[in-house]
Design a protein around this motif. Structure first.
Motif, mmCIF file in Angstrom:
data_model
loop_
_atom_site.group_PDB
_atom_site.id
_atom_site.type_symbol
_atom_site.label_atom_id
_atom_site.label_comp_id
_atom_site.label_asym_id
_atom_site.label_seq_id
_atom_site.Cartn_x
_atom_site.Cartn_y
_atom_site.Cartn_z
ATOM 1 N N ASP A 84 0.811 -1.225 0.000
ATOM 2 C CA ASP A 84 0.000 0.000 0.000
ATOM 3 C C ASP A 84 0.840 1.269 0.000
ATOM 4 O O ASP A 84 0.305 2.370 -0.043
ATOM 5 C CB ASP A 84 -1.010 -0.001 1.158
ATOM 6 C CG ASP A 84 -0.325 -0.195 2.493
ATOM 7 O OD1 ASP A 84 0.930 -0.158 2.515
ATOM 8 O OD2 ASP A 84 -1.032 -0.374 3.507
ATOM 9 N N TYR A 85 2.167 1.123 0.005
ATOM 10 C CA TYR A 85 2.998 2.337 -0.032
ATOM 11 C C TYR A 85 2.952 2.973 -1.427
ATOM 12 O O TYR A 85 3.302 4.145 -1.592
ATOM 13 C CB TYR A 85 4.433 2.038 0.432
ATOM 14 C CG TYR A 85 5.294 1.295 -0.576
ATOM 15 C CD1 TYR A 85 6.185 1.984 -1.395
ATOM 16 C CD2 TYR A 85 5.224 -0.087 -0.712
ATOM 17 C CE1 TYR A 85 6.977 1.319 -2.319
ATOM 18 C CE2 TYR A 85 6.004 -0.753 -1.628
ATOM 19 C CZ TYR A 85 6.880 -0.048 -2.431
ATOM 20 O OH TYR A 85 7.644 -0.718 -3.352
ATOM 21 N N ILE A 86 2.512 2.181 -2.434
ATOM 22 C CA ILE A 86 2.160 2.760 -3.733
ATOM 23 C C ILE A 86 0.624 2.700 -3.736
ATOM 24 O O ILE A 86 0.052 1.601 -3.840
ATOM 25 C CB ILE A 86 2.752 1.942 -4.896
ATOM 26 C CG1 ILE A 86 4.297 1.946 -4.801
ATOM 27 C CG2 ILE A 86 2.280 2.477 -6.252
ATOM 28 C CD1 ILE A 86 5.005 0.993 -5.742
ATOM 29 N N GLN A 121 6.693 -4.199 -11.564
ATOM 30 C CA GLN A 121 7.479 -3.736 -10.404
ATOM 31 C C GLN A 121 8.914 -4.265 -10.451
ATOM 32 O O GLN A 121 9.557 -4.186 -11.478
ATOM 33 C CB GLN A 121 6.763 -4.078 -9.099
ATOM 34 C CG GLN A 121 5.444 -3.308 -8.943
ATOM 35 C CD GLN A 121 5.624 -1.798 -8.872
ATOM 36 O OE1 GLN A 121 6.718 -1.289 -8.600
ATOM 37 N NE2 GLN A 121 4.582 -1.033 -9.148
ATOM 38 N N SER A 122 9.383 -4.844 -9.344
ATOM 39 C CA SER A 122 10.814 -5.190 -9.250
ATOM 40 C C SER A 122 11.265 -6.274 -10.217
ATOM 41 O O SER A 122 12.472 -6.450 -10.403
ATOM 42 C CB SER A 122 11.150 -5.626 -7.832
ATOM 43 O OG SER A 122 11.325 -4.494 -7.028
ATOM 44 N N ILE A 123 10.318 -7.006 -10.808
ATOM 45 C CA ILE A 123 10.746 -8.056 -11.754
ATOM 46 C C ILE A 123 11.412 -7.394 -12.968
ATOM 47 O O ILE A 123 12.263 -7.974 -13.631
ATOM 48 C CB ILE A 123 9.558 -8.958 -12.160
ATOM 49 C CG1 ILE A 123 8.874 -9.515 -10.906
ATOM 50 C CG2 ILE A 123 10.009 -10.092 -13.073
ATOM 51 C CD1 ILE A 123 7.528 -10.183 -11.157
ATOM 52 N N SER A 216 0.738 7.067 -9.585
ATOM 53 C CA SER A 216 0.622 6.791 -8.152
ATOM 54 C C SER A 216 2.006 6.668 -7.516
ATOM 55 O O SER A 216 2.259 7.190 -6.425
ATOM 56 C CB SER A 216 -0.181 5.493 -7.979
ATOM 57 O OG SER A 216 -0.331 5.172 -6.645
ATOM 58 N N GLU A 217 2.909 5.975 -8.210
ATOM 59 C CA GLU A 217 4.257 5.786 -7.640
ATOM 60 C C GLU A 217 5.094 7.062 -7.738
ATOM 61 O O GLU A 217 5.815 7.419 -6.798
ATOM 62 C CB GLU A 217 4.959 4.613 -8.347
ATOM 63 C CG GLU A 217 6.315 4.322 -7.720
ATOM 64 C CD GLU A 217 6.903 2.962 -8.079
ATOM 65 O OE1 GLU A 217 6.159 2.082 -8.565
ATOM 66 O OE2 GLU A 217 8.109 2.778 -7.848
ATOM 67 N N ALA A 218 4.955 7.770 -8.888
ATOM 68 C CA ALA A 218 5.751 8.997 -9.068
ATOM 69 C C ALA A 218 5.382 10.055 -8.029
ATOM 70 O O ALA A 218 6.217 10.873 -7.623
ATOM 71 C CB ALA A 218 5.532 9.542 -10.478
HETATM 72 O O1 DON Z 1 10.571 1.188 -6.099
HETATM 73 C C1 DON Z 1 9.717 0.477 -5.593
HETATM 74 O O2 DON Z 1 9.568 0.453 -4.378
HETATM 75 C C2 DON Z 1 8.827 -0.350 -6.473
HETATM 76 N N1 DON Z 1 8.641 0.292 -7.727
HETATM 77 C C3 DON Z 1 9.399 -1.714 -6.698
HETATM 78 C C4 DON Z 1 9.642 -2.491 -5.431
HETATM 79 C C5 DON Z 1 9.447 -3.947 -5.560
HETATM 80 O O3 DON Z 1 8.763 -4.455 -6.417
HETATM 81 C C6 DON Z 1 10.006 -4.761 -4.489
HETATM 82 N N2 DON Z 1 9.562 -6.126 -4.683
HETATM 83 N N3 DON Z 1 9.286 -7.037 -4.059
#
Ligand code: DON
Length: 374
Positions: A84-86, A121-123, A216-218
């Motif tokens: 939920d941080y994004i 995401q991180s993948i 949302s992330e930006a």
């Molecule tokens: O920067 C971040 O926090 C996210 N865009 C990616 C983090 C992520 O996916 C960590 N994965 N488990």
């Protein structure tokens, strides 16, 4: 007298014909023997070299049965919680659940919510590491970023300050932002398009940005901006820090479905060649480096437990996806949004562990190459 002579000439002629027939037969026998030797010692091993799938890859029916079992067994699992941080990720339906397997001989088996496009995401970090290595070679990427597990959370500021390399590895946020900064381009847009095109070729289909995820992330990525400034302090970022964070945020917001993600994994399993399109996207010699980083750091501070229990290179993302690679055989991708404390999808870990155990895929086990030990 004359008749006698004629008879004797005929007899000699007949003998010569019988002799030449015998010679022909013996030559034929030798040719046949030589062909047999060639097939046994030369052509058979060559056929092995050219084969597309591993001789110890499980049969399709077996894979389907085990994947179905895993789906039924874990579909009602309620463990974990959406990221939920994004903010956007908190809204995603936490019941979504999809599994896909793609083999190196391009067979696909998918089950559940296979069409839903979730944020990679991180993948994404695996494929940006691959792209940076295509451009700079593995030695440069190792020198500039490294491949050391941090033992800390993926967004840890302490890891950047404490670790001798500061960047850690290309899969923690700091190392990933640094990796993006290594990719060559005249403008940020050019870099972003290059990354998106590379991911799309690995997936075998055109991928695109999920704009709501990106926005949302930006709007909330102050932590990543802080990491980029810290990297600048240690000279471990190689382009404009905030611009690198922005391209990084876009790459994390790329949408994939499980089938596309499994194909990206299968490209790694297949020595860098996409099994669907046949395109060599990642240099074969770079693949072992990528898979080693996935093994050491693919599930962050959960990587040790993952290697212990599952024994496959894998990568997770906070969008709820995990892809695991079985070198030479294929890849499995699972999507289910609720995560554990380390940021790894709970259901995806359970499914992959179940399938890997049932099909003897653990790379650290001699059973993975057919040694059953009975
Ligand atoms: O920067 C971040 O926090 C996210 N865009 C990616 C983090 C992520 O996916 C960590 N994965 N488990």
């Amino acid at each position: 007298m004359l008749r006698h002579r004629v008879h004797s000439v005929r007899r000699r002629l007949a003998r010569t014909r019988r002799g030449s027939k015998a010679i022909t037969k013996s030559v034929e026998r030798h040719i046949f023997l030589a062909m047999l030797i060639a097939i046994t010692f030369v052509l058979a091993p060559l056929a092995g070299l050219g084969q597309k799938s591993s001789p110890v890859a499980p049969a399709r029916a077996q894979v389907e049965a085990v994947v179905r079992e895993a789906y039924e067994r874990f579909k009602s699992d309620t463990g974990g919680k959406n990221a939920d941080y994004i903010p956007f990720l908190a809204q995603v339906d936490s019941k979504l659940f999809g599994i896909a397997v793609v083999t190196t001989d391009n067979q696909m088996f998918a089950l559940g919510d296979t069409k839903y496009a979730f944020s990679i995401q991180s993948i994404s970090k695996v494929f940006s590491q691959a792209l940076a290595m295509e451009e700079l070679g593995p030695d440069k990427v190792f020198e500039k970023v490294g491949s050391e597990p941090t033992g800390r959370a993926f967004n840890s500021v302490f890891a950047v300050a404490d670790m001798p390399t500061h960047t850690g590895n290309p899969y923690v946020n700091a190392g990933a932002i640094s990796t993006v900064s290594l990719i060559s381009a005249k403008t940020a847009d050019e870099k972003w398009n290059k990354i998106l095109d590379f991911y799309s070729r690995c997936a075998g289909e055109k991928l695109s940005l999920i704009d709501e995820v990106y926005k949302s992330e930006a709007a909330t990525n102050t932590g990543n901006k802080a990491l980029s400034m810290l990297l600048a302090k240690y000279d471990r970022i190689y382009a404009d820090p905030f611009e690198s964070v922005d391209v990084y945020t876009k790459q994390c917001s790329v949408g994939v479905n499980v089938a596309q993600l499994a194909r990206m994994g299968a490209t790694l399993a297949n020595n860098g060649r996409n099994p669907a399109t046949g395109e060599q996207i990642i240099k074969a010699e770079n693949v072992p480096y990528i898979l080693s980083t996935m093994t050491m750091a693919g599930l962050y501070d959960g990587s040790g437990g993952w290697a212990w229990h599952v024994g496959l290179p894998a990568k997770s993302g906070v969008g709820g996806g995990i892809v695991a690679v079985v070198p030479g055989k294929g890849a499995i991708a699972v999507f289910a949004p609720p995560l554990d404390e380390a940021g790894n999808s709970v259901k995806a870990q359970k499914v992959i562990e179940y399938v890997a155990n049932k099909l003897d895929l653990n790379l650290f086990s001699p059973r993975s190459v057919g040694l059953k030990g009975e």
